[in-house]
Scaffold this active site. Structure first.
Site, PDB file in Angstrom:
ATOM      1  N   HIS A 299       8.081 -35.054  -7.886  1.00 33.00           N
ATOM      2  CA  HIS A 299       9.310 -35.049  -8.680  1.00 33.00           C
ATOM      3  C   HIS A 299       9.038 -34.781 -10.155  1.00 33.00           C
ATOM      4  O   HIS A 299       9.973 -34.581 -10.931  1.00 33.00           O
ATOM      5  CB  HIS A 299      10.031 -36.405  -8.520  1.00 33.00           C
TER       6      HIS A 299
ATOM      7  N   LYS B 160       8.010 -32.870 -13.637  1.00 34.52           N
ATOM      8  CA  LYS B 160       8.220 -31.541 -14.194  1.00 34.52           C
ATOM      9  C   LYS B 160       7.215 -31.371 -15.324  1.00 34.52           C
ATOM     10  O   LYS B 160       7.421 -31.893 -16.424  1.00 34.52           O
ATOM     11  CB  LYS B 160       9.644 -31.350 -14.725  1.00 34.52           C
TER      12      LYS B 160
ATOM     13  N   ASP C 244      -2.805 -23.076 -21.377  1.00 33.81           N
ATOM     14  CA  ASP C 244      -4.129 -22.958 -22.019  1.00 33.81           C
ATOM     15  C   ASP C 244      -4.773 -24.312 -22.316  1.00 33.81           C
ATOM     16  O   ASP C 244      -5.607 -24.416 -23.216  1.00 33.81           O
ATOM     17  CB  ASP C 244      -4.040 -22.149 -23.316  1.00 33.81           C
TER      18      ASP C 244
ATOM     19  N   HIS D  78      21.482 -35.794 -15.817  1.00 31.68           N
ATOM     20  CA  HIS D  78      20.205 -35.755 -15.098  1.00 31.68           C
ATOM     21  C   HIS D  78      19.082 -36.367 -15.914  1.00 31.68           C
ATOM     22  O   HIS D  78      17.939 -36.415 -15.486  1.00 31.68           O
ATOM     23  CB  HIS D  78      19.866 -34.303 -14.733  1.00 31.68           C
TER      24      HIS D  78
ATOM     25  N   LYS E 178      16.425 -38.789 -17.937  1.00 27.37           N
ATOM     26  CA  LYS E 178      15.656 -40.005 -17.681  1.00 27.37           C
ATOM     27  C   LYS E 178      14.962 -40.355 -18.996  1.00 27.37           C
ATOM     28  O   LYS E 178      13.775 -40.102 -19.194  1.00 27.37           O
ATOM     29  CB  LYS E 178      14.602 -39.799 -16.584  1.00 27.37           C
TER      30      LYS E 178
ATOM     31  N   ASP F 234      14.786 -49.804 -30.298  1.00 23.51           N
ATOM     32  CA  ASP F 234      14.529 -50.136 -31.703  1.00 23.51           C
ATOM     33  C   ASP F 234      14.225 -48.891 -32.531  1.00 23.51           C
ATOM     34  O   ASP F 234      13.235 -48.842 -33.278  1.00 23.51           O
ATOM     35  CB  ASP F 234      13.372 -51.144 -31.814  1.00 23.51           C
TER      36      ASP F 234
END
Length: 343
Positions: A115, A117, A122, A310, A312, A317
């Site tokens: 899941h 991404k 390089d 979508h 996350k 603070d």
């Protein structure tokens, strides 16, 4: 709790909102690649802006850049035949992580998905976040969207890039070893496993120039089963001024729920931005029972309705002495926190 994450001060980190900001930066980095591109994504959809990423991968491979692409067997499945042929002809090496097979998700082992991404170019530039290769205004199940999907990713340079590259290299060679073994090519399988081990022991980048304090957290089912959840709980426990969390699929376990309730009860404003428009019926109803106890403790819950949320991400603070933020692929639900590979 486990030891705190390994933070280093040599990073430059830039935030991108949505594919509209991320994809041009991603394509620019790929077009400047000199040696290799490592790319992992849950969904690779070539509709609209997603095709620009596919084209950049093909261009890089055609000029001799080693290009590895891994997509998930549920999120993506098999690549569309024209694109599979095009990428292969260009020299892109691509793999499907855990294809479903005939029994599909009836096998519990198939619930462990890729899941995360991640893209490393390089060995020096990392892209990490929640954004799939998916046009902001397109949804594979719902078609055209009136407003863009709400999501974030970051571009980072510094020592954590090497950690991400090593993790991706390990996964690539382990997948190669499984493939060779399934074809009874045992010498090649053993060689692939040795390559994965060598990647794990690669030397870290020696660049120690001062910059942003950052760390990479990876969740797997071997050594890092609960690192992401513990990082959230640690940051929530230390919060003094404000907690803001935007999360697409919010079904936290008991310990995380208690941490949020305790923060609210000690006077820390806790604000959750959650999906108001759900992609999946089951996840919508799974999230609802969590709301009551949180609202009773004083947690604010807001729902995002213009399009699909979508993201996350979390910010704690922001204006305090120890500001903390996270951008990644992990939802706060059992699939992400207990089963999937996340970053």
């Amino acid at each position: 709790m486990s030891p705190t994450p390994e933070f280093a001060h040599d990073h430059d980190v830039r935030l991108y909102q949505g594919a509209q900001e991320l994809f041009p930066a991603l394509v620019e980095a790929m077009d400047a690649a000199l040696s290799d591109i490592q790319f992992e994504t849950y969904i690779f959809d070539f509709t609209g802006a997603g095709s620009s990423v596919g084209e950049a991968l093909a261009r890089a491979a055609q000029r001799g850049v080693r290009t590895h692409l891994v997509v998930d067997g549920v999120g993506t499945g098999r690549l569309p035949a024209p694109w599979a042929a095009r990428l292969t002809a260009a020299g892109v090496q691509w793999r499907v992580y855990s294809p479903l097979g005939r029994l599909g998700l009836l096998l519990p082992s198939r619930w462990r998905r890729l899941h995360r991404k991640l893209c490393v170019v390089d060995g020096r530039v990392l892209f990490c976040g929640g954004i799939n290769v998916l046009d902001d205004f397109h949804d594979p199940n719902h078609g055209a969207l009136d407003a863009p999907r709400f999501d974030f990713a970051v571009r980072a340079t510094g020592s954590l890039v090497v950690q991400a590259s090593d993790a991706m290299e390990q996964l690539w060679w382990r997948m190669q070893a499984v493939r060779d073994a399934s074809q009874r090519r045992l010498p090649e399988a053993l060689q692939a496993l040795r390559a994965a081990s060598a990647a794990h022991h690669a030397a870290p980048d020696s660049d120690t120039s001062p910059g942003m304090r950052a760390a990479l957290l990876l969740r797997d089912n071997v050594r890092h089963r609960s690192r992401i959840e513990k990082a959230y709980r640690r940051a929530i426990a230390a919060a003094r001024e404000e907690i803001i969390i935007a999360n697409a699929y919010f079904v936290p376990g008991r310990k995380l729920r208690v941490a949020l309730q305790m923060a609210a009860r000690r006077g820390v404003p806790v604000r959750l931005l959650l999906q108001g428009r759900y992609e999946y019926f089951m996840q919508y109803h799974a999230a609802r029972p969590v709301y009551g106890a949180l609202l009773k403790a004083g947690v604010e819950i807001h729902e995002y309705a213009p399009s699909f949320l979508h993201a996350k991400v979390a910010v704690i603070d922001a204006h305090g002495a120890r500001p903390w933020a996270t951008v990644g692929s992990s939802n706060l639900d059992p699939l992400s926190l207990l089963l999937a590979r996340e970053a």
